[in-house]
Design an enzyme around this catalytic site. Structure first.
Site, PDB file in Angstrom:
ATOM      1  CG  HIS A 160      -1.726   8.421   0.575  1.00 32.61           C
ATOM      2  ND1 HIS A 160      -1.678   8.770   1.900  1.00 32.61           N
ATOM      3  CD2 HIS A 160      -1.070   9.410  -0.092  1.00 32.61           C
ATOM      4  CE1 HIS A 160      -1.042   9.918   2.030  1.00 32.61           C
ATOM      5  NE2 HIS A 160      -0.656  10.324   0.832  1.00 32.61           N
ATOM      6  CB  SER A 281      -7.270 -23.559  -1.454  1.00 30.79           C
ATOM      7  OG  SER A 281      -8.428 -24.000  -0.785  1.00 30.79           O
ATOM      8  CE  LYS A 287      -8.554 -18.237  -2.514  1.00 27.12           C
ATOM      9  NZ  LYS A 287      -7.765 -18.215  -1.364  1.00 27.12           N
ATOM     10  CD  GLU A 294      -0.567 -15.344   2.111  1.00 32.98           C
ATOM     11  OE1 GLU A 294      -1.039 -16.017   3.039  1.00 32.98           O
ATOM     12  OE2 GLU A 294      -1.038 -15.366   0.957  1.00 32.98           O
TER      13      GLU A 294
END
Ligand code: ARG
Length: 462
Positions: A160, A281, A287, A294
């Site tokens: 979980h 970024s 970043k 992704e």
């Protein structure tokens, strides 16, 4: 509106097909990738026609030479694919006839485009599966390398996404090793289903020429010939088996990607990606984004979509060939190239990522990760597990209030809770000890993980 190109099947028609129909019907914009398979299949077919005295030796020779020349010219870029052609099969046959005349017109004797396309696709799938299999073996090697360096790197195991029990990074990454090993098996099974040679099935009902199907199968490296001519030209199960196997590969890569994305966050910082496998970024200077992971996660949907396309395309078509089946290619090709490109970015990314063992260990020492071991301690002293579970449950509650870990509770406090607690308790709940004791086959203890690595290497012959 009509097209001016000549079609081999025009004899039955008095009118020309509409330009829109030609455009709609044509598959050369995507099936051109089958050119090597198409030529290999035609060469084997021509050789066999010659051997069976169905065509003359001179014609056979001319056809084979002509096809070799076309292959070379296509590879070198000297010959361009004709966008007006109906498909790759028609294009190559027309080009051959243009070059060698009448002999070229004899190539298609005893063959239909229906068994021809089935053959080309099977040859193509066999080649692609073999290439992806090689990539998967490389991936396994990279994961095993990472595992070997982190056999003792303790990290939290989660359920979980809540801290559950301690494991090691080696154990975690090897879970993916198992998934990919099953993916390899699935590809092998798909390959096995693909390994049947359909030439000789004709359009649907075989042919009256005395073809030697076994010879063609041997020439092209197939283990057998298809057993039923109707099925041979209608079967795309091998495409579906492959599309399914590819979907599962992406599902596994996507799950790993999700974890990598999580582990890269400021909050986790379990790993750091090499600069070569991260992106920045355009506006936020701080970043470092895990775009590769992704994108792998994002591209997974395509392969599921392709699988659905293929399942739906096949479900309602009567035997034998129907033009619907031309739709098998783009879906299959897309799944193949998606897996291919995903693996080629993911393998070096996993290979070069830095594992922050200290951060993993710190995370593992929080969250009462050893609560089960604490309860097991009492159980091993003869206290029923349910009773022990309750004792530790209330202890955890007190610890949360007092902001204490289980290691920080004094022996006196433990003994107030239960008289069975003794000094050796602290060893039992020590983090390393908790991992080392989980030493059953398949467990996270370093000894068990070493066995796991050996077993995997043996299974994969690496
Ligand atoms: N381009 C077709 C395909 O990919 C080849 C087979 C065409 N056969 C036919 N009878 N129209 O399916």
């Amino acid at each position: 509106m009509s097209a001016d190109s000549n079609k081999v099947w025009e004899g039955r028609f008095s009118g020309k097909s509409a330009h829109e129909v030609d455009v709609f019907n044509s598959s050369i914009s995507f099936d051109y990738v089958l050119f090597e398979e198409d030529i290999a299949g035609s060469i084997a077919h021509a050789k066999m026609l010659g051997q069976q005295n169905i065509i003359s030796d001179e014609d056979t020779e001319q056809i084979i030479e002509g096809l070799h020349a076309i292959l070379n010219d296509l590879k070198s870029g000297q010959l361009a694919f004709d966008e007006q052609a109906e498909d790759i099969h028609m294009f190559i046959e027309a080009e051959l006839t243009k070059r060698i005349g009448d002999a070229g017109k004899r190539l298609h004797t005893g063959r239909s485009r229906n068994d021809q396309v089935a053959l080309d696709l099977r040859l193509y799938v066999k080649k692609q599966i073999t290439e992806i299999r090689t990539q998967l073996i490389q991936f396994e090697q990279v994961m095993i390398q990472q595992a070997e360096q982190h056999i003792e790197t303790v990290m939290p195991g989660y359920t979980h996404l809540q801290i559950a029990q301690p494991i090691t990074f080696a154990h975690h990454i090897l879970a993916y090793g198992q998934m990919i090993a099953r993916d390899i098996q699935r590809l092998d099974e798909a390959l096995d289903h693909t390994d049947s040679m359909p030439l000789g099935n004709g359009a649907l009902a075989g042919t009256t020429y005395p073809l030697d199907r076994q010879f063609v199968a041997e020439q092209l490296g197939f283990k057998e010939v298809t057993a039923n001519s109707l099925d041979g030209v209608s079967d795309r199960d091998f495409v579906l088996d492959t599309a399914y196997a590819l979907s599962l590969i992406m599902m596994h890569l996507s799950r790993l990607s999700e974890e990598i994305i999580l582990w890269c966050t400021q909050e986790f910082r379990f790993i750091e990606l090499d600069d070569a496998f991260a992106t920045g970024s355009s506006i936020m200077p701080q970043k470092k984004n895990p775009d590769v992971a992704e994108l792998v996660r994002g591209k997974t949907g395509r392969t599921y979509g392709n699988l659905q396309t293929l399942l739906t395309m096949m479900k309602g078509i009567p035997l034998a060939y129907n033009k619907d089946m031309q739709e098998d290619k783009e879906a299959l090709f897309d799944s193949i190239s998606t897996v291919n490109i995903a693996l080629s970015a993911m393998i070096p990314m996993v290979e070069t990522m830095t594992v922050h063992s200290d951060r993993m260990r710190t995370a593992a020492s929080k969250g009462f990760i050893n609560a089960t071991d604490c309860a097991d301690y009492l159980t091993k002293k003869g206290i029923p597990f349910r009773e022990a579970y309750e004792v530790i449950g209330s202890l955890v509650q007190t610890c949360i209030k007092n902001e204490q870990t289980l290691e920080e509770v004094s022996l006196e406090q433990y003994q107030v809770l239960h008289p069975a607690f003794e000094e050796d308790l602290y060893e039992a709940i020590d983090l390393d000890e908790c991992v080392n004791k989980r030493n059953l086959e398949g467990g996270p203890a370093p000894e068990a993980v070493k066995e796991q690595i050996n077993r995997l290497k043996k299974q994969l012959h690496i």
